[in-house]
Design a protein around this motif. Sequence first.
Motif, PDB file in Angstrom:
ATOM      1  N   UNK A 130     -24.339 -58.840 -39.643  1.00 28.68           N
ATOM      2  CA  UNK A 130     -22.985 -59.310 -39.980  1.00 28.68           C
ATOM      3  C   UNK A 130     -22.413 -58.541 -41.181  1.00 28.68           C
ATOM      4  N   UNK A 131     -22.766 -57.260 -41.278  1.00 25.79           N
ATOM      5  CA  UNK A 131     -22.358 -56.491 -42.458  1.00 25.79           C
ATOM      6  C   UNK A 131     -20.847 -56.398 -42.600  1.00 25.79           C
ATOM      7  N   UNK A 132     -20.106 -56.276 -41.493  1.00 27.94           N
ATOM      8  CA  UNK A 132     -18.640 -56.189 -41.563  1.00 27.94           C
ATOM      9  C   UNK A 132     -18.058 -57.500 -42.072  1.00 27.94           C
ATOM     10  N   UNK A 133     -18.569 -58.609 -41.577  1.00 30.79           N
ATOM     11  CA  UNK A 133     -18.117 -59.926 -42.031  1.00 30.79           C
ATOM     12  C   UNK A 133     -18.450 -60.128 -43.515  1.00 30.79           C
ATOM     13  N   UNK A 134     -19.651 -59.674 -43.920  1.00 30.69           N
ATOM     14  CA  UNK A 134     -20.067 -59.785 -45.321  1.00 30.69           C
ATOM     15  C   UNK A 134     -19.148 -58.953 -46.216  1.00 30.69           C
ATOM     16  N   UNK A 135     -18.870 -57.709 -45.823  1.00 31.45           N
ATOM     17  CA  UNK A 135     -18.002 -56.838 -46.627  1.00 31.45           C
ATOM     18  C   UNK A 135     -16.574 -57.368 -46.687  1.00 31.45           C
ATOM     19  N   UNK A 136     -16.082 -57.932 -45.594  1.00 33.20           N
ATOM     20  CA  UNK A 136     -14.739 -58.540 -45.612  1.00 33.20           C
ATOM     21  C   UNK A 136     -14.690 -59.704 -46.599  1.00 33.20           C
ATOM     22  N   UNK A 137     -15.739 -60.508 -46.586  1.00 33.72           N
ATOM     23  CA  UNK A 137     -15.823 -61.630 -47.531  1.00 33.72           C
ATOM     24  C   UNK A 137     -15.903 -61.100 -48.967  1.00 33.72           C
ATOM     25  N   UNK A 138     -16.628 -59.999 -49.169  1.00 34.63           N
ATOM     26  CA  UNK A 138     -16.753 -59.412 -50.510  1.00 34.63           C
ATOM     27  C   UNK A 138     -15.402 -58.915 -51.009  1.00 34.63           C
ATOM     28  N   UNK A 139     -14.616 -58.308 -50.126  1.00 33.31           N
ATOM     29  CA  UNK A 139     -13.277 -57.838 -50.526  1.00 33.31           C
ATOM     30  C   UNK A 139     -12.409 -59.003 -51.009  1.00 33.31           C
ATOM     31  N   UNK A 140     -12.622 -60.171 -50.436  1.00 30.19           N
ATOM     32  CA  UNK A 140     -11.875 -61.368 -50.858  1.00 30.19           C
ATOM     33  C   UNK A 140     -12.533 -62.042 -52.058  1.00 30.19           C
TER      34      UNK A 140
END
Length: 155
Positions: free
Chosen positions: A14-24
Amino acid sequence: MSDLIFQPTDLASKRTEFLDAARRGEARLRDKDGTSLVMLPESKLRLLETLTKWGGAYMRLASLLRRPELPRASELGDLAWLRSFGREDLQEFADELHDSLVAAEADGDTAVLDECVNAWRITARQLEDPLRRSVLLGAHDPENYVEVSPPDDAP
């Protein structure tokens, strides 16, 4: 902060979901030992570090100004560059610093805080020089000034 907590195994799937959450600024990861880790944009971290640093400096200065005597340079610590100011100026700096901290937090940007501190540092440097200090803080007597005429070779 989101209630979603990622696991170490999620970093692969889920790296894309994790990185999207990190951007927020909402990426939380629970490590194998139970430690909770947070990933956020570096700019947000820098903002928090700056607000923490200057918030602490403000609280220390405000505490020192509640005493009747002026704070010594050793008591000012990393604010020792303020030592050339009197009580009224120190209080004005503290008030401006507080307002700048509130604005920086609200804006999510330290530009107003950086500008405030920089302006006061420049003024403090000028007051360190005895001649500049006497000119800046001395009495204004109009008789000390004369009108200047243009040079003889001016058009």
